[in-house]
Design a protein around this motif. Structure first.
Motif, PDB file in Angstrom:
ATOM      1  N   GLU A 246      77.721 -51.855  97.082  1.00  8.93           N
ATOM      2  CA  GLU A 246      78.763 -52.031  96.063  1.00  8.93           C
ATOM      3  C   GLU A 246      78.333 -51.430  94.725  1.00  8.93           C
ATOM      4  O   GLU A 246      79.088 -50.677  94.087  1.00  8.93           O
ATOM      5  CB  GLU A 246      79.045 -53.534  95.907  1.00  8.93           C
ATOM      6  CG  GLU A 246      79.931 -53.922  94.756  1.00  8.93           C
ATOM      7  CD  GLU A 246      79.879 -55.434  94.487  1.00  8.93           C
ATOM      8  OE1 GLU A 246      80.156 -55.821  93.343  1.00  8.93           O
ATOM      9  OE2 GLU A 246      79.557 -56.217  95.414  1.00  8.93           O
ATOM     10  N   ASP A 247      77.131 -51.731  94.295  1.00  5.62           N
ATOM     11  CA  ASP A 247      76.636 -51.211  93.018  1.00  5.62           C
ATOM     12  C   ASP A 247      76.407 -49.700  93.092  1.00  5.62           C
ATOM     13  O   ASP A 247      76.689 -48.975  92.142  1.00  5.62           O
ATOM     14  CB  ASP A 247      75.344 -51.922  92.600  1.00  5.62           C
ATOM     15  CG  ASP A 247      75.582 -53.366  92.184  1.00  5.62           C
ATOM     16  OD1 ASP A 247      76.743 -53.746  91.938  1.00  5.62           O
ATOM     17  OD2 ASP A 247      74.595 -54.123  92.108  1.00  5.62           O
TER      18      ASP A 247
ATOM     19  N   VAL B 138      77.036 -60.118  85.996  1.00  7.51           N
ATOM     20  CA  VAL B 138      78.146 -59.364  86.585  1.00  7.51           C
ATOM     21  C   VAL B 138      79.457 -60.137  86.415  1.00  7.51           C
ATOM     22  O   VAL B 138      80.500 -59.538  86.123  1.00  7.51           O
ATOM     23  CB  VAL B 138      77.872 -59.004  88.060  1.00  7.51           C
ATOM     24  CG1 VAL B 138      79.104 -58.408  88.731  1.00  7.51           C
ATOM     25  CG2 VAL B 138      76.700 -58.038  88.158  1.00  7.51           C
ATOM     26  N   GLN B 139      79.418 -61.453  86.551  1.00  8.57           N
ATOM     27  CA  GLN B 139      80.627 -62.255  86.333  1.00  8.57           C
ATOM     28  C   GLN B 139      81.144 -62.086  84.906  1.00  8.57           C
ATOM     29  O   GLN B 139      82.341 -62.018  84.680  1.00  8.57           O
ATOM     30  CB  GLN B 139      80.364 -63.736  86.604  1.00  8.57           C
ATOM     31  CG  GLN B 139      80.305 -64.079  88.073  1.00  8.57           C
ATOM     32  CD  GLN B 139      79.880 -65.520  88.309  1.00  8.57           C
ATOM     33  OE1 GLN B 139      79.501 -66.238  87.396  1.00  8.57           O
ATOM     34  NE2 GLN B 139      79.956 -65.941  89.561  1.00  8.57           N
ATOM     35  N   ARG B 140      80.239 -61.982  83.953  1.00  6.83           N
ATOM     36  CA  ARG B 140      80.640 -61.831  82.551  1.00  6.83           C
ATOM     37  C   ARG B 140      81.188 -60.445  82.239  1.00  6.83           C
ATOM     38  O   ARG B 140      82.029 -60.298  81.377  1.00  6.83           O
ATOM     39  CB  ARG B 140      79.462 -62.125  81.624  1.00  6.83           C
ATOM     40  CG  ARG B 140      79.066 -63.570  81.605  1.00  6.83           C
ATOM     41  CD  ARG B 140      77.973 -63.825  80.586  1.00  6.83           C
ATOM     42  NE  ARG B 140      77.786 -65.240  80.416  1.00  6.83           N
ATOM     43  CZ  ARG B 140      78.584 -66.034  79.697  1.00  6.83           C
ATOM     44  NH1 ARG B 140      79.600 -65.529  79.058  1.00  6.83           N
ATOM     45  NH2 ARG B 140      78.350 -67.305  79.605  1.00  6.83           N
ATOM     46  N   ASP B 141      80.666 -59.410  82.919  1.00  2.00           N
ATOM     47  CA  ASP B 141      81.082 -58.038  82.618  1.00  2.00           C
ATOM     48  C   ASP B 141      80.891 -57.155  83.844  1.00  2.00           C
ATOM     49  O   ASP B 141      79.958 -56.350  83.912  1.00  2.00           O
ATOM     50  CB  ASP B 141      80.285 -57.501  81.419  1.00  2.00           C
ATOM     51  CG  ASP B 141      80.839 -56.187  80.882  1.00  2.00           C
ATOM     52  OD1 ASP B 141      81.793 -55.642  81.485  1.00  2.00           O
ATOM     53  OD2 ASP B 141      80.318 -55.705  79.866  1.00  2.00           O
ATOM     54  N   ALA B 142      81.787 -57.283  84.811  1.00  2.00           N
ATOM     55  CA  ALA B 142      81.662 -56.577  86.094  1.00  2.00           C
ATOM     56  C   ALA B 142      81.791 -55.067  85.952  1.00  2.00           C
ATOM     57  O   ALA B 142      81.328 -54.323  86.802  1.00  2.00           O
ATOM     58  CB  ALA B 142      82.703 -57.101  87.077  1.00  2.00           C
TER      59      ALA B 142
ATOM     60  N   ARG C  88      75.076 -53.173  86.450  1.00  2.00           N
ATOM     61  CA  ARG C  88      75.072 -52.790  87.861  1.00  2.00           C
ATOM     62  C   ARG C  88      73.833 -51.972  88.201  1.00  2.00           C
ATOM     63  O   ARG C  88      73.249 -52.110  89.274  1.00  2.00           O
ATOM     64  CB  ARG C  88      76.321 -51.977  88.195  1.00  2.00           C
ATOM     65  CG  ARG C  88      77.621 -52.728  88.006  1.00  2.00           C
ATOM     66  CD  ARG C  88      77.725 -53.928  88.962  1.00  2.00           C
ATOM     67  NE  ARG C  88      79.063 -54.428  88.996  1.00  2.00           N
ATOM     68  CZ  ARG C  88      79.931 -54.180  89.984  1.00  2.00           C
ATOM     69  NH1 ARG C  88      79.591 -53.478  91.030  1.00  2.00           N
ATOM     70  NH2 ARG C  88      81.142 -54.675  89.925  1.00  2.00           N
TER      71      ARG C  88
ATOM     72  N   ASN D 206      80.407 -53.222  83.646  1.00  2.00           N
ATOM     73  CA  ASN D 206      79.312 -52.655  82.866  1.00  2.00           C
ATOM     74  C   ASN D 206      78.311 -51.949  83.782  1.00  2.00           C
ATOM     75  O   ASN D 206      77.660 -52.572  84.621  1.00  2.00           O
ATOM     76  CB  ASN D 206      78.619 -53.757  82.063  1.00  2.00           C
ATOM     77  CG  ASN D 206      77.588 -53.210  81.116  1.00  2.00           C
ATOM     78  OD1 ASN D 206      76.596 -52.629  81.532  1.00  2.00           O
ATOM     79  ND2 ASN D 206      77.840 -53.384  79.831  1.00  2.00           N
TER      80      ASN D 206
ATOM     81  N   HIS E 217      74.314 -56.608  97.243  1.00  2.00           N
ATOM     82  CA  HIS E 217      75.169 -55.832  96.339  1.00  2.00           C
ATOM     83  C   HIS E 217      74.776 -54.358  96.262  1.00  2.00           C
ATOM     84  O   HIS E 217      75.368 -53.615  95.483  1.00  2.00           O
ATOM     85  CB  HIS E 217      75.105 -56.426  94.926  1.00  2.00           C
ATOM     86  CG  HIS E 217      75.426 -57.873  94.881  1.00  2.00           C
ATOM     87  ND1 HIS E 217      74.447 -58.838  94.759  1.00  2.00           N
ATOM     88  CD2 HIS E 217      76.601 -58.537  94.965  1.00  2.00           C
ATOM     89  CE1 HIS E 217      75.015 -60.037  94.771  1.00  2.00           C
ATOM     90  NE2 HIS E 217      76.322 -59.878  94.891  1.00  2.00           N
TER      91      HIS E 217
ATOM     92  N   ASP F  70      74.027 -62.384  89.048  1.00  5.50           N
ATOM     93  CA  ASP F  70      75.387 -62.835  89.365  1.00  5.50           C
ATOM     94  C   ASP F  70      76.121 -63.263  88.099  1.00  5.50           C
ATOM     95  O   ASP F  70      77.288 -62.918  87.897  1.00  5.50           O
ATOM     96  CB  ASP F  70      75.358 -63.991  90.372  1.00  5.50           C
ATOM     97  CG  ASP F  70      74.961 -63.535  91.774  1.00  5.50           C
ATOM     98  OD1 ASP F  70      74.943 -62.311  92.037  1.00  5.50           O
ATOM     99  OD2 ASP F  70      74.664 -64.412  92.604  1.00  5.50           O
TER     100      ASP F  70
ATOM    101  N   ARG G 274      70.818 -54.336  88.460  1.00  4.80           N
ATOM    102  CA  ARG G 274      70.861 -55.104  89.710  1.00  4.80           C
ATOM    103  C   ARG G 274      70.514 -54.218  90.895  1.00  4.80           C
ATOM    104  O   ARG G 274      69.742 -54.616  91.771  1.00  4.80           O
ATOM    105  CB  ARG G 274      72.237 -55.758  89.884  1.00  4.80           C
ATOM    106  CG  ARG G 274      72.302 -56.627  91.131  1.00  4.80           C
ATOM    107  CD  ARG G 274      73.522 -57.481  91.199  1.00  4.80           C
ATOM    108  NE  ARG G 274      74.719 -56.692  91.481  1.00  4.80           N
ATOM    109  CZ  ARG G 274      75.919 -57.226  91.693  1.00  4.80           C
ATOM    110  NH1 ARG G 274      76.080 -58.551  91.628  1.00  4.80           N
ATOM    111  NH2 ARG G 274      76.956 -56.458  91.935  1.00  4.80           N
TER     112      ARG G 274
END
Length: 154
Positions: free
Chosen positions: A106-107, A74-78, A84, A80, A103, A71, A87
């Protein structure tokens, strides 16, 4: 450089296949204290690998740590794709009853879109090959998407 992305990719692949390599990778990543988003995603992946090899009692703790770290990454670089991908590769292997796989779709969609945009996607050739192979081999793409990903880029 122990935290170069190329080195982390190689160690992650080794760790995924071998328990000793998994422990070595976990120790390396546990010592990481910076905040680079991609490296944080590898740190989360190391936690997940640790969970695989841990006692039943400790598995959930490592998986929950991995989830929190993903999390953060992803918050820092969604945007990338490597984050993803990591994850998705972890969450898609977790038992659904844990409720930590929210996720996956979504991913999956993000990565299919990214792969189809290659080579303008930001993924280097090595990453593209790894992600593409994973998505196809693990059935994370439809037959139509797989055909598109098999077509030569251009």
């Amino acid at each position: 450089m122990p935290y170069s992305i190329a080195n982390l990719r190689r160690q992650y692949q080794d760790a995924a296949a071998d328990k000793q390599a998994g422990e070595k990778f976990y120790q390396l990543m546990a010592a990481y204290t910076q905040q680079d988003a991609v490296v944080l995603a590898y740190k989360a992946a190391a936690e997940a690998i640790r969970a695989r090899d841990a006692s039943m009692f400790d598995k959930l703790t490592y998986v929950q740590n991995a989830s929190k770290q993903f999390d953060q990454a992803v918050q820092r670089d969604a945007a990338n794709a490597e984050i993803r991908f990591l994850r998705l590769s972890v969450e898609s292997n977790l038992p659904s009853f844990l409720g930590l796989s929210q996720h996956v779709e979504e991913d999956r969609q993000f990565l299919v879109k990214t792969l189809l945009a290659h080579p303008r996607s930001g993924l280097d050739a090595e990453s593209f090959g790894l992600v593409r192979a994973f998505m196809i081999e693990r059935g994370h793409v439809s037959e139509e998407e797989a055909r598109k990903l098999d077509a030569p880029a251009g």
